[in-house]
Design an enzyme around this catalytic site. Sequence first.
Site, PDB file in Angstrom:
ATOM      1  N   LYS A  97       0.851  -1.193   0.000  1.00  0.00           N
ATOM      2  CA  LYS A  97       0.000   0.000   0.000  1.00  0.00           C
ATOM      3  C   LYS A  97       0.887   1.244   0.000  1.00  0.00           C
ATOM      4  O   LYS A  97       1.896   1.292   0.718  1.00  0.00           O
ATOM      5  CB  LYS A  97      -0.893  -0.031   1.244  1.00  0.00           C
ATOM      6  CG  LYS A  97      -1.914   1.096   1.326  1.00  0.00           C
ATOM      7  CD  LYS A  97      -2.815   0.909   2.552  1.00  0.00           C
ATOM      8  CE  LYS A  97      -3.876   1.981   2.677  1.00  0.00           C
ATOM      9  NZ  LYS A  97      -4.767   1.772   3.839  1.00  0.00           N
ATOM     10  N   SER A 172      -9.609   1.858   2.840  1.00  0.00           N
ATOM     11  CA  SER A 172      -8.729   2.584   1.957  1.00  0.00           C
ATOM     12  C   SER A 172      -7.693   1.709   1.250  1.00  0.00           C
ATOM     13  O   SER A 172      -7.104   2.150   0.270  1.00  0.00           O
ATOM     14  CB  SER A 172      -7.995   3.678   2.748  1.00  0.00           C
ATOM     15  OG  SER A 172      -7.167   3.104   3.753  1.00  0.00           O
ATOM     16  N   SER A 196      -9.746  -0.418   7.135  1.00  0.00           N
ATOM     17  CA  SER A 196      -9.210  -0.313   5.770  1.00  0.00           C
ATOM     18  C   SER A 196      -8.521  -1.549   5.217  1.00  0.00           C
ATOM     19  O   SER A 196      -8.193  -1.575   4.035  1.00  0.00           O
ATOM     20  CB  SER A 196      -8.245   0.863   5.676  1.00  0.00           C
ATOM     21  OG  SER A 196      -8.981   2.047   5.517  1.00  0.00           O
TER      22      SER A 196
END
Length: 509
Positions: A97, A172, A196
């Site tokens: 990420k 996210s 997330s």
Amino acid sequence: MLGRMNPLGGMTPFDGDHPLDQPVATMAARVRDKDDALTAVELVQASLMRMQMLDPGLGAFLCTTDELALAQAEAVDAKVAAGEDPGPLAGVPLAVKDNLAVPGAPLTCGSKILAGYTPPTWATSVERAVSAGACIVGKTNLDEFAMGSSTENSAFAPSRNPHDLDRVPGGSSGGSAAAVAAGMVPLALGSDTGGSIRQPASLCGIVGLKPTYGRVSRNGLVAFASSLDQVGPMARSADDARLLLAAIEGVDSHDATTQTFASVAADPSASLAGLRYGVVQEFALADVPGGEDAEAAVAGVRAVLDEAGATGVELSLPLVDASIPIYYIVAPAEASSNLARFDGVRYGHRTDGAQDLESLYAKTRDEGFGEEVKRRILIGTFALSAGYADAYYKKAMAARTRLREQFDAAFERCDLIVSATTPTAAFKIGEKSGDPLAMYLCDILTVAANLAGIPAISIPCGRDRAGLPLGLQLWGPPGSEGRLLDAAEQMASATGLGYEAPRASGGDA
Ligand code: GLN
């Protein structure tokens, strides 16, 4: 139009025999085995090829790191050739990420304010995965500074759900979830401040685990809300996630909140028979619009658990109902402080239009931050301001402590808690982006774990009536990741529910 085709452009990369589609333990063992023809370089090349084919339609990656991945793979293969152990993740392609630092690769956090910034050091979690043999193939898309539940808050472009390209992958960590679900990588790292990792895992039909606060170092993770943030694994199975968690966990001198917890290794004596699973009244979805399918999926799993000799325990945790309000005071308060460092002086973007220092800060931040990030900073600054801190921030923190106590009491009566991960399956791109409150409610079943600091895992749990993946969540007391992963594996075999490769959406083949 795209949503009516096979979401992966008419091609199915999964043939079962492809090394990239095998369990992580198998592919790493084959790389480690000198007599097996499979090399780390081949695995990485296969992953990069799939990314090239599939990612233009998905937007899971913000950048690829081909050279780095190939160099890491060559190092793994060299170790194998020299008779050294390259580690439990030997040659396994890993997506990271883009709020985790990888030196030499841009670090954007999905924001324009970090334009041009490249970090000098490794995030501890990523570095540990690499030491275990993983090869970093790219950085994945996210909601700006991890604020969001759909990846639509990325300053660059939204990512798409591999099961239906018209829908969000969640957020996210939506890019990481889409990358794993589409088979581009077997493993990805995400971060979870209020859901997330688990929410996008659920929406993309994969496994995502948010560790106990302090199990995984936050060093090199760009801070959103420091008392809630945790880095964790995303994978196609609980056993794959376990291997990544085992590689990244542990005390780190760069993060004073890290601790040693019980091992995450599989317990061969673990069994569903005799397991006490809690069912929390406040997590019921019967009255939530659209929640029927998720509720039915949980009920189906409960029936299988009962059949296997587990016992359901009805619980009430009244403060769960306050978890969204508590979270949306605490998280923005911490974010408003953490994001003060993006001022045009130290990192990334700097405005051209400054007249003095004050306007340098203001203009840089106005140009660099997106709407949701600005909203969080305003809420947080307000909640911490002199006249309101007692009424909002301190009250939220007191309620957070009570919530943690309610979980502690619940785990006296059960081994783990079972709930849905999200009230509904993946929603359409654009469906909630104009309504921040509707977006915040996506996390109604996840934020409590972060507030309480406890681990929780989302596992695939079948599909809704439209054929979209649903997730089931298991929550445990601090340090119980090993038990959660064992239960997740056993439940997957008992129910037959697990990761499925994306298939045609919209009714066509
Ligand atoms: N969706 C939640 C938020 O917007 C949680 C995000 C996260 O876990 N990083 O804050």
